[in-house]
Design a protein around this motif. Structure first.
Motif, PDB file in Angstrom:
ATOM      1  N   GLU A   1      -4.043   6.344 -15.089  1.00 44.77           N
ATOM      2  CA  GLU A   1      -4.351   4.934 -14.851  1.00 44.77           C
ATOM      3  C   GLU A   1      -3.091   4.145 -14.520  1.00 44.77           C
ATOM      4  O   GLU A   1      -3.089   3.313 -13.595  1.00 44.77           O
ATOM      5  CB  GLU A   1      -5.033   4.336 -16.092  1.00 44.77           C
ATOM      6  CG  GLU A   1      -5.459   2.887 -15.908  1.00 44.77           C
ATOM      7  CD  GLU A   1      -6.198   2.336 -17.116  1.00 44.77           C
ATOM      8  OE1 GLU A   1      -6.607   1.159 -17.065  1.00 44.77           O
ATOM      9  OE2 GLU A   1      -6.368   3.080 -18.106  1.00 44.77           O
ATOM     10  N   ALA A   2      -1.995   4.429 -15.229  1.00 45.47           N
ATOM     11  CA  ALA A   2      -0.741   3.722 -14.960  1.00 45.47           C
ATOM     12  C   ALA A   2      -0.207   4.035 -13.567  1.00 45.47           C
ATOM     13  O   ALA A   2       0.359   3.161 -12.898  1.00 45.47           O
ATOM     14  CB  ALA A   2       0.301   4.091 -16.020  1.00 45.47           C
ATOM     15  N   GLU A   3      -0.391   5.268 -13.111  1.00 49.34           N
ATOM     16  CA  GLU A   3       0.062   5.627 -11.762  1.00 49.34           C
ATOM     17  C   GLU A   3      -0.725   4.877 -10.694  1.00 49.34           C
ATOM     18  O   GLU A   3      -0.149   4.399  -9.702  1.00 49.34           O
ATOM     19  CB  GLU A   3      -0.083   7.135 -11.555  1.00 49.34           C
ATOM     20  CG  GLU A   3       0.943   7.969 -12.269  1.00 49.34           C
ATOM     21  CD  GLU A   3       0.718   9.443 -12.017  1.00 49.34           C
ATOM     22  OE1 GLU A   3       1.427  10.026 -11.180  1.00 49.34           O
ATOM     23  OE2 GLU A   3      -0.199  10.021 -12.656  1.00 49.34           O
ATOM     24  N   TRP A   4      -2.036   4.778 -10.868  1.00 47.23           N
ATOM     25  CA  TRP A   4      -2.835   4.044  -9.883  1.00 47.23           C
ATOM     26  C   TRP A   4      -2.458   2.562  -9.879  1.00 47.23           C
ATOM     27  O   TRP A   4      -2.423   1.928  -8.812  1.00 47.23           O
ATOM     28  CB  TRP A   4      -4.316   4.221 -10.152  1.00 47.23           C
ATOM     29  CG  TRP A   4      -4.836   5.570  -9.751  1.00 47.23           C
ATOM     30  CD1 TRP A   4      -5.244   6.570 -10.574  1.00 47.23           C
ATOM     31  CD2 TRP A   4      -4.978   6.076  -8.411  1.00 47.23           C
ATOM     32  NE1 TRP A   4      -5.636   7.671  -9.837  1.00 47.23           N
ATOM     33  CE2 TRP A   4      -5.495   7.392  -8.509  1.00 47.23           C
ATOM     34  CE3 TRP A   4      -4.731   5.542  -7.149  1.00 47.23           C
ATOM     35  CZ2 TRP A   4      -5.756   8.179  -7.386  1.00 47.23           C
ATOM     36  CZ3 TRP A   4      -4.995   6.316  -6.025  1.00 47.23           C
ATOM     37  CH2 TRP A   4      -5.496   7.619  -6.140  1.00 47.23           C
ATOM     38  N   GLU A   5      -2.116   2.023 -11.031  1.00 49.42           N
ATOM     39  CA  GLU A   5      -1.661   0.637 -11.082  1.00 49.42           C
ATOM     40  C   GLU A   5      -0.329   0.491 -10.350  1.00 49.42           C
ATOM     41  O   GLU A   5      -0.121  -0.484  -9.609  1.00 49.42           O
ATOM     42  CB  GLU A   5      -1.522   0.187 -12.539  1.00 49.42           C
ATOM     43  CG  GLU A   5      -2.859   0.029 -13.257  1.00 49.42           C
ATOM     44  CD  GLU A   5      -2.693  -0.268 -14.729  1.00 49.42           C
ATOM     45  OE1 GLU A   5      -1.534  -0.259 -15.226  1.00 49.42           O
ATOM     46  OE2 GLU A   5      -3.717  -0.508 -15.408  1.00 49.42           O
ATOM     47  N   ARG A   6       0.578   1.461 -10.537  1.00 49.43           N
ATOM     48  CA  ARG A   6       1.869   1.408  -9.819  1.00 49.43           C
ATOM     49  C   ARG A   6       1.648   1.555  -8.311  1.00 49.43           C
ATOM     50  O   ARG A   6       2.350   0.937  -7.502  1.00 49.43           O
ATOM     51  CB  ARG A   6       2.790   2.529 -10.328  1.00 49.43           C
ATOM     52  CG  ARG A   6       4.167   2.580  -9.642  1.00 49.43           C
ATOM     53  CD  ARG A   6       4.941   1.312  -9.899  1.00 49.43           C
ATOM     54  NE  ARG A   6       6.218   1.292  -9.195  1.00 49.43           N
ATOM     55  CZ  ARG A   6       6.385   0.894  -7.951  1.00 49.43           C
ATOM     56  NH1 ARG A   6       5.328   0.503  -7.222  1.00 49.43           N
ATOM     57  NH2 ARG A   6       7.591   0.868  -7.397  1.00 49.43           N
ATOM     58  N   ALA A   7       0.665   2.339  -7.929  1.00 44.53           N
ATOM     59  CA  ALA A   7       0.382   2.560  -6.512  1.00 44.53           C
ATOM     60  C   ALA A   7      -0.150   1.320  -5.818  1.00 44.53           C
ATOM     61  O   ALA A   7      -0.136   1.249  -4.577  1.00 44.53           O
ATOM     62  CB  ALA A   7      -0.605   3.711  -6.350  1.00 44.53           C
ATOM     63  N   ASP A   8      -0.612   0.339  -6.581  1.00 47.05           N
ATOM     64  CA  ASP A   8      -1.135  -0.896  -5.989  1.00 47.05           C
ATOM     65  C   ASP A   8      -0.035  -1.833  -5.510  1.00 47.05           C
ATOM     66  O   ASP A   8      -0.326  -2.808  -4.809  1.00 47.05           O
ATOM     67  CB  ASP A   8      -2.010  -1.641  -7.010  1.00 47.05           C
ATOM     68  CG  ASP A   8      -3.400  -1.036  -7.129  1.00 47.05           C
ATOM     69  OD1 ASP A   8      -3.824  -0.342  -6.185  1.00 47.05           O
ATOM     70  OD2 ASP A   8      -4.046  -1.249  -8.174  1.00 47.05           O
ATOM     71  N   ARG A   9       1.216  -1.549  -5.846  1.00 50.15           N
ATOM     72  CA  ARG A   9       2.303  -2.431  -5.424  1.00 50.15           C
ATOM     73  C   ARG A   9       2.642  -2.216  -3.954  1.00 50.15           C
ATOM     74  O   ARG A   9       2.289  -1.200  -3.347  1.00 50.15           O
ATOM     75  CB  ARG A   9       3.516  -2.230  -6.323  1.00 50.15           C
ATOM     76  CG  ARG A   9       3.237  -2.743  -7.742  1.00 50.15           C
ATOM     77  CD  ARG A   9       4.241  -2.303  -8.764  1.00 50.15           C
ATOM     78  NE  ARG A   9       5.598  -2.777  -8.467  1.00 50.15           N
ATOM     79  CZ  ARG A   9       6.619  -2.591  -9.308  1.00 50.15           C
ATOM     80  NH1 ARG A   9       6.438  -1.969 -10.465  1.00 50.15           N
ATOM     81  NH2 ARG A   9       7.828  -3.018  -8.989  1.00 50.15           N
ATOM     82  N   ASP A  10       3.325  -3.180  -3.374  1.00 49.49           N
ATOM     83  CA  ASP A  10       3.529  -3.210  -1.925  1.00 49.49           C
ATOM     84  C   ASP A  10       4.372  -2.055  -1.390  1.00 49.49           C
ATOM     85  O   ASP A  10       4.307  -1.750  -0.194  1.00 49.49           O
ATOM     86  CB  ASP A  10       4.184  -4.532  -1.512  1.00 49.49           C
ATOM     87  CG  ASP A  10       3.251  -5.717  -1.665  1.00 49.49           C
ATOM     88  OD1 ASP A  10       2.026  -5.495  -1.769  1.00 49.49           O
ATOM     89  OD2 ASP A  10       3.752  -6.869  -1.691  1.00 49.49           O
ATOM     90  N   ASP A  11       5.183  -1.428  -2.235  1.00 47.90           N
ATOM     91  CA  ASP A  11       6.073  -0.371  -1.743  1.00 47.90           C
ATOM     92  C   ASP A  11       5.436   1.011  -1.767  1.00 47.90           C
ATOM     93  O   ASP A  11       6.102   2.011  -1.471  1.00 47.90           O
ATOM     94  CB  ASP A  11       7.398  -0.357  -2.522  1.00 47.90           C
ATOM     95  CG  ASP A  11       7.192  -0.218  -4.028  1.00 47.90           C
ATOM     96  OD1 ASP A  11       6.041  -0.257  -4.485  1.00 47.90           O
ATOM     97  OD2 ASP A  11       8.211  -0.093  -4.750  1.00 47.90           O
ATOM     98  N   VAL A  12       4.153   1.087  -2.116  1.00 45.51           N
ATOM     99  CA  VAL A  12       3.442   2.372  -2.149  1.00 45.51           C
ATOM    100  C   VAL A  12       2.146   2.258  -1.350  1.00 45.51           C
ATOM    101  O   VAL A  12       1.395   1.299  -1.505  1.00 45.51           O
ATOM    102  CB  VAL A  12       3.115   2.801  -3.593  1.00 45.51           C
ATOM    103  CG1 VAL A  12       2.321   4.112  -3.589  1.00 45.51           C
ATOM    104  CG2 VAL A  12       4.392   2.954  -4.421  1.00 45.51           C
ATOM    105  N   THR A  13       1.913   3.252  -0.492  1.00 44.38           N
ATOM    106  CA  THR A  13       0.647   3.366   0.229  1.00 44.38           C
ATOM    107  C   THR A  13       0.045   4.718  -0.100  1.00 44.38           C
ATOM    108  O   THR A  13       0.724   5.750   0.004  1.00 44.38           O
ATOM    109  CB  THR A  13       0.858   3.257   1.746  1.00 44.38           C
ATOM    110  OG1 THR A  13       1.420   1.982   2.060  1.00 44.38           O
ATOM    111  CG2 THR A  13      -0.457   3.425   2.491  1.00 44.38           C
TER     112      THR A  13
END
Length: 269
Positions: free
Chosen positions: A161-173
């Motif tokens: 869950e924490a990884e998917w939250e981090r993936a929502d930031r602008d520097d990750v697609t």
């Protein structure tokens, strides 16, 4: 045993292949220490000539520098590996790493300093740490964000869950498997391209440590490799082990050759 078609003369090479058999944090089925050996062995059946580009692999100046044998201290090993990749780049040659666990990509990225980390992977690998280890193969994409401006993960289908939250930031697609065939490399700058073989569905590449169903086909991986190679400053294929009949290693070796053909064809344009 060198990679088939590699040229022995590093002084005149355009590409330098280096095995990085690190296997200290594989979290389920170990064996990535055998990855470089398996990839080299199962590449022996490939024809020299590539019909799509009209290029012979033996004409492309690929030098196999052997393996940097691994040891238990991952941080120290990555420092040494980074130094070797830096030397390759400093000679004006493009580095081709064969892992080994995915952690080795961190060294390749540090050495080549790209704008974007493009990764084919079943897993997000955006954990800050895994089992108390900040240099786990499950943290490598997070570590590359210390260097690059942007991360693009193609084929990801699992993460905490924490990884998917981090993936929502602008520097990750994150591009899910069903959208990879429509993806185009529209990022800014140059890239380091990493192929975690578990991006492929395990039906195609069971020889990997953490298999994840519903993945990419080999043709999907090939399409991405061909598209990103012309803009790449480094490449690796990782997470191959010896727990199948060579399917994962053959795919990894073929994708490495596809990368070199596509990069060289761009250079000739």
């Amino acid at each position: 045993m060198g990679f088939p078609g590699a040229n022995d003369a590093r002084e005149t090479a355009d590409y330098v292949l280096l095995g990085a058999p690190l296997d200290v944090s594989t979290s389920f089925q170990p064996g990535t220490r055998f990855g470089p050996r398996e990839v080299r062995h199962h590449a022996h059946t490939f024809d020299d000539y590539d019909h799509r580009t009209g290029i012979h692999f033996t004409d492309l100046g690929v030098h196999d520098a052997g393996d940097l044998d691994a040891w238990e201290d991952a941080a120290e090993y990555l420092d040494f590996l980074q130094g070797m990749v830096t030397d390759i780049e400093g000679e004006g040659r493009l580095p081709l790493l064969v892992g080994g666990e995915h952690t080795v990509s961190a060294a390749g990225v540090r050495a080549t300093d790209p704008d974007v980390f493009v990764c084919l992977d079943a897993h997000l690998d955006l954990r800050e740490e895994f089992a108390g280890n900040e240099l786990s193969h499950a943290t490598v994409t997070r570590r590359t964000l210390d260097v690059v401006d942007e991360v693009i993960v193609l084929g990801a289908r699992t993460g905490s869950e924490a990884e998917w939250e981090r993936a929502d930031r602008d520097d990750v697609t994150v591009v899910p498997p069903e959208d990879v065939l429509d993806w185009e490399p529209e990022f800014d700058g140059d890239a380091y391209l990493s192929v975690d073989i578990d991006a492929a569905d395990p039906a195609f590449a069971p020889g990997t440590g953490t298999m994840e169903p519903f993945g990419l086909t080999p043709r999907g991986l090939r399409r991405v490799v061909r598209a990103v190679a012309p803009r790449s400053v480094g490449f690796d294929v990782v997470e191959v082990n010896d727990r199948d009949d060579g399917q994962a290693a053959a795919l990894g070796g073929k994708l490495l050759r596809e990368f070199v053909y596509a990069h060289a064809a761009r250079a000739d344009d």
